[in-house]
Design a protein around this motif. Structure first.
Motif, PDB file in Angstrom:
ATOM      1  N   GLU A 123      41.535  36.242  36.603  1.00 30.12           N
ATOM      2  CA  GLU A 123      40.262  36.771  36.118  1.00 30.12           C
ATOM      3  C   GLU A 123      40.495  38.079  35.372  1.00 30.12           C
ATOM      4  O   GLU A 123      41.025  39.038  35.939  1.00 30.12           O
ATOM      5  CB  GLU A 123      39.307  37.020  37.283  1.00 30.12           C
ATOM      6  CG  GLU A 123      37.949  37.532  36.828  1.00 30.12           C
ATOM      7  CD  GLU A 123      36.993  37.751  37.985  1.00 30.12           C
ATOM      8  OE1 GLU A 123      35.936  38.383  37.771  1.00 30.12           O
ATOM      9  OE2 GLU A 123      37.297  37.303  39.104  1.00 30.12           O
ATOM     10  N   PRO A 124      40.143  38.155  34.097  1.00 33.62           N
ATOM     11  CA  PRO A 124      40.326  39.395  33.340  1.00 33.62           C
ATOM     12  C   PRO A 124      39.585  40.562  33.990  1.00 33.62           C
ATOM     13  O   PRO A 124      38.433  40.421  34.413  1.00 33.62           O
ATOM     14  CB  PRO A 124      39.730  39.056  31.968  1.00 33.62           C
ATOM     15  CG  PRO A 124      39.882  37.569  31.860  1.00 33.62           C
ATOM     16  CD  PRO A 124      39.634  37.059  33.252  1.00 33.62           C
ATOM     17  N   GLY A 125      40.260  41.686  34.076  1.00 34.79           N
ATOM     18  CA  GLY A 125      39.663  42.859  34.708  1.00 34.79           C
ATOM     19  C   GLY A 125      40.010  42.986  36.174  1.00 34.79           C
ATOM     20  O   GLY A 125      39.805  44.045  36.776  1.00 34.79           O
ATOM     21  N   SER A 126      40.540  41.910  36.765  1.00 34.23           N
ATOM     22  CA  SER A 126      40.948  41.961  38.170  1.00 34.23           C
ATOM     23  C   SER A 126      42.217  42.787  38.322  1.00 34.23           C
ATOM     24  O   SER A 126      42.906  43.088  37.349  1.00 34.23           O
ATOM     25  CB  SER A 126      41.179  40.547  38.704  1.00 34.23           C
ATOM     26  OG  SER A 126      42.295  39.962  38.047  1.00 34.23           O
ATOM     27  N   LEU A 185      35.901  40.007  26.567  1.00 29.82           N
ATOM     28  CA  LEU A 185      36.099  39.949  28.024  1.00 29.82           C
ATOM     29  C   LEU A 185      34.940  40.650  28.751  1.00 29.82           C
ATOM     30  O   LEU A 185      34.488  40.186  29.803  1.00 29.82           O
ATOM     31  CB  LEU A 185      37.430  40.603  28.402  1.00 29.82           C
ATOM     32  CG  LEU A 185      38.690  39.937  27.846  1.00 29.82           C
ATOM     33  CD1 LEU A 185      39.932  40.714  28.258  1.00 29.82           C
ATOM     34  CD2 LEU A 185      38.801  38.496  28.331  1.00 29.82           C
ATOM     35  N   GLU A 220      31.956  38.264  28.626  1.00 28.46           N
ATOM     36  CA  GLU A 220      32.069  37.054  29.443  1.00 28.46           C
ATOM     37  C   GLU A 220      32.191  37.347  30.936  1.00 28.46           C
ATOM     38  O   GLU A 220      31.655  36.608  31.771  1.00 28.46           O
ATOM     39  CB  GLU A 220      33.285  36.241  28.990  1.00 28.46           C
ATOM     40  CG  GLU A 220      33.431  34.908  29.712  1.00 28.46           C
ATOM     41  CD  GLU A 220      34.535  34.038  29.128  1.00 28.46           C
ATOM     42  OE1 GLU A 220      34.985  33.096  29.833  1.00 28.46           O
ATOM     43  OE2 GLU A 220      34.938  34.278  27.972  1.00 28.46           O
ATOM     44  N   PHE A 221      32.890  38.450  31.286  1.00 28.12           N
ATOM     45  CA  PHE A 221      33.173  38.700  32.706  1.00 28.12           C
ATOM     46  C   PHE A 221      32.516  39.964  33.247  1.00 28.12           C
ATOM     47  O   PHE A 221      32.645  40.255  34.434  1.00 28.12           O
ATOM     48  CB  PHE A 221      34.688  38.790  32.918  1.00 28.12           C
ATOM     49  CG  PHE A 221      35.424  37.523  32.579  1.00 28.12           C
ATOM     50  CD1 PHE A 221      35.493  36.469  33.476  1.00 28.12           C
ATOM     51  CD2 PHE A 221      36.031  37.369  31.332  1.00 28.12           C
ATOM     52  CE1 PHE A 221      36.164  35.304  33.161  1.00 28.12           C
ATOM     53  CE2 PHE A 221      36.707  36.208  31.005  1.00 28.12           C
ATOM     54  CZ  PHE A 221      36.776  35.169  31.922  1.00 28.12           C
ATOM     55  N   ILE A 252      33.192  43.151  32.710  1.00 26.56           N
ATOM     56  CA  ILE A 252      34.166  44.167  33.122  1.00 26.56           C
ATOM     57  C   ILE A 252      33.589  45.561  32.863  1.00 26.56           C
ATOM     58  O   ILE A 252      33.009  45.811  31.810  1.00 26.56           O
ATOM     59  CB  ILE A 252      35.485  43.994  32.336  1.00 26.56           C
ATOM     60  CG1 ILE A 252      36.054  42.590  32.558  1.00 26.56           C
ATOM     61  CG2 ILE A 252      36.513  45.043  32.760  1.00 26.56           C
ATOM     62  CD1 ILE A 252      37.240  42.280  31.681  1.00 26.56           C
ATOM     63  N   SER A 279      45.208  41.011  36.882  1.00 22.32           N
ATOM     64  CA  SER A 279      45.284  41.034  35.413  1.00 22.32           C
ATOM     65  C   SER A 279      45.827  42.374  34.929  1.00 22.32           C
ATOM     66  O   SER A 279      46.597  42.432  33.960  1.00 22.32           O
ATOM     67  CB  SER A 279      43.913  40.754  34.791  1.00 22.32           C
ATOM     68  OG  SER A 279      43.026  41.845  34.974  1.00 22.32           O
ATOM     69  N   ARG A 291      41.235  33.552  24.588  1.00 16.65           N
ATOM     70  CA  ARG A 291      42.315  32.659  25.025  1.00 16.65           C
ATOM     71  C   ARG A 291      43.243  32.306  23.856  1.00 16.65           C
ATOM     72  O   ARG A 291      44.462  32.197  24.030  1.00 16.65           O
ATOM     73  CB  ARG A 291      41.721  31.396  25.644  1.00 16.65           C
ATOM     74  CG  ARG A 291      40.959  31.661  26.948  1.00 16.65           C
ATOM     75  CD  ARG A 291      40.231  30.422  27.462  1.00 16.65           C
ATOM     76  NE  ARG A 291      39.524  30.708  28.695  1.00 16.65           N
ATOM     77  CZ  ARG A 291      38.302  31.253  28.754  1.00 16.65           C
ATOM     78  NH1 ARG A 291      37.672  31.576  27.627  1.00 16.65           N
ATOM     79  NH2 ARG A 291      37.723  31.485  29.912  1.00 16.65           N
TER      80      ARG A 291
END
Length: 400
Positions: A94-97, A32, A35-36, A38, A100, A160
Motif C-alpha cells: 500500500e503506497p504511503g505505508s 497516490l 487514490e489512497f 496519503i 512502501s 503503476r
C-alpha cells in the motif's frame, strides 16, 4: 580494452535508465494521494526516504571503501538490479505505508553503488577532458531524473505504469554496464583505510570544493522534486485548462534540459576553469530562486522560460565539483572520497526536499523557492576561496 567512446556511451545510457528510479514515486505522489489518501508527511517521505537511504548507503560504502576495492561494474550491476526489484515491489504494497517507505529507503541506499561508482568509471577514461566526461554522466543523471515526469505525462499519471516502466528501465541499465570498459586511469585502493573518507573534509582544498557542492545540493533536489508543483500552481492561477498535465510536460522538459547544462558546463569548465564555471552557474540558478516569486502567475511563456533557464543552470555546475574533487584527490581514493561527498550532499537535500512543503503551507507556492537561494550564495563563497588555494591548480589543467 574496450574503446572510450563506446564505454562512456554505454555508461551514460545505463545511468539514464537506472536513475529513473529516483523520482519514480515522487512524480506520481499526486495520484497516490488521490487514490489512497496519503497525508502530506508520508507523501513527502516517498521522496526524502530515497535521499536518506542514499546517505546511509553512501556512508557505509565510503567507510568500507567499496568503490575503490571491488570491480565497479559488478558493484554497479548488483546495486541497480536490487533497486529495480525494490521499486517493483512497491507495486505490491500500500503506497504511503511503512513498508512502501522502507522500499524507497532501499532504492536510495543502493544508488550509492550506482552514481558515485559511475563517476569513478568515467574519470578512469579522462585525459584533459574530465569535466566533459563527468558532465556527460551528470547529464545522464539529469535525464534519468526527468524521465518519470515523461512517464507520468505519457501514461496519464497511472502510477503503476510509471513504477513498472522505471523498474524495467533500471534492470536493462544494470545489464548494459557490464559492457563498459575500465579506463587506463583506474586504480584500486590498497588495504582498507577508513581515514580516506575523512579526508573529504580534513583537506582544505577538498573541503572548499565540498562546501561548493553542499550549497549546490541545498538547491538542486528541492527544485527537481517540487518544480512541477510550482509550475502547476502558477498555471492554475492563470486559469489554464489541464494545468497539471501541462505542468508535468514542462517539468520534464525543464529538468531534462539540464543535460545540456551538464554537457555544456563540462565543456566550458575544461576551458575556463572549474571554479569560474561553478560560480557563474550558481549565480544564475540563485537568481532563478528569487525570480520565481514575482513571476508566479505570470504568462505561461515566462514560467516556461524561467523553468528552462533554471533547469539548465541548476545542474551545469554539478559535475565540476565532483571532477575537481577527483583531480585533487590521491590516486586510488577518488571513489571513496566522491562517495563521502555525495553522502553529505544528499543528507542536505533531505532538509530542503522535506521542509519545502511545510514552508509552502506558510507562504504558498509563490515564494516556495526563496530559502533555496542561500545554497548558491554559500557555494559561490566557497568556490571563490578555492580559486586562490594553490592545490586548485590541479583542476582543469591548471585553469582552476
Amino acid at each position: 580494452m574496450k574503446s572510450k567512446p563506446l564505454s562512456i556511451a554505454l555508461l551514460a545510457i545505463s545511468c539514464v535508465a537506472v536513475l529513473s528510479l529516483w523520482f519514480a514515486a515522487s512524480v506520481v505522489t499526486p495520484a497516490l494521494i488521490a487514490e489512497f489518501g496519503i497525508g502530506p508527511t508520508r507523501a513527502a517521505l516517498l521522496t526524502t526516504a530515497v535521499q536518506i537511504g542514499f546517505v546511509a548507503g553512501s556512508l557505509v560504502s565510503a567507510i568500507l571503501g567499496l568503490p575503490d576495492r571491488l570491480d565497479p561494474r559488478l558493484l554497479y550491476c548488483a546495486a541497480a538490479l536490487t533497486g529495480a526489484a525494490a521499486n517493483a515491489a512497491f507495486l505490491f504494497v500500500e503506497p504511503g505505508s511503512t513498508v512502501s517507505i522502507i522500499l524507497r529507503l532501499v532504492t536510495g541506499a543502493i544508488m550509492a553503488g550506482v552514481y558515485p561508482v559511475a563517476m569513478k568509471l568515467s574519470v578512469s577514461w579522462a585525459k584533459n577532458d574530465a569535466g566533459f566526461l563527468v558532465g556527460t554522466l551528470v547529464g545522464a543523471l539529469t535525464v534519468g531524473s526527468a524521465l518519470p515526469h515523461f512517464f507520468a505525462f505519457a501514461g496519464d499519471l497511472n502510477w503503476r505504469v510509471v513504477m513498472t516502466t522505471a523498474s524495467t528501465a533500471a534492470a536493462i541499465g544494470a545489464l548494459l554496464v557490464l559492457g563498459v570498459g575500465i579506463g587506463p586511469g583506474f586504480k584500486n585502493a590498497g588495504r582498507f583505510n577508513p581515514h580516506v573518507a575523512l579526508s573529504a573534509l580534513k583537506s582544505r582544498p577538498l573541503r572548499l570544493a565540498n562546501f561548493g557542492y553542499f550549497g549546490h545540493m541545498w538547491e538542486l533536489y528541492a527544485v527537481w522534486a517540487w518544480l512541477g508543483s510550482y509550475i502547476a500552481a502558477s498555471f492554475a492561477t492563470t486559469g489554464m485548462a489541464d494545468a497539471q498535465s501541462n505542468a508535468r510536460l514542462v517539468a520534464f522538459l525543464a529538468i531534462g534540459s539540464g543535460a545540456l547544462g551538464a554537457f555544456g558546463g563540462g565543456y566550458l569548465a575544461d576551458r575556463i576553469g572549474r571554479t569560474r564555471l561553478t560560480i557563474i552557474a550558481l549565480a544564475i540558478s540563485g537568481f532563478c530562486c528569487v525570480a520565481a516569486g514575482p513571476l508566479f502567475g505570470a504568462a505561461p511563456g515566462l514560467i516556461i522560460l524561467l523553468s528552462l533557464v533554471w533547469g539548465v543552470s541548476v545542474i551545469a555546475d554539478s559535475a565540476q565539483f565532483s571532477t575537481g574533487i577527483a583531480e585533487m584527490s590521491e590516486p586510488g581514493t577518488q571513489g571513496t572520497i566522491l562517495t563521502m561527498q555525495t553522502a553529505i550532499g544528499f543528507a542536505i537535500t533531505v532538509i530542503t526536499v522535506q521542509g519545502l512543503p511545510a514552508w509552502v503551507d506558510l507562504v504558498g507556492w509563490q515564494w516556495a523557492f526563496l530559502p533555496l537561494v542561500f545554497g548558491p550564495i554559500f557555494g559561490i563563497a566557497a568556490m571563490a576561496r578555492l580559486r586562490h588555494v594553490p592545490e586548485a591548480a590541479k583542476m582543469a589543467g591548471g585553469k582552476r
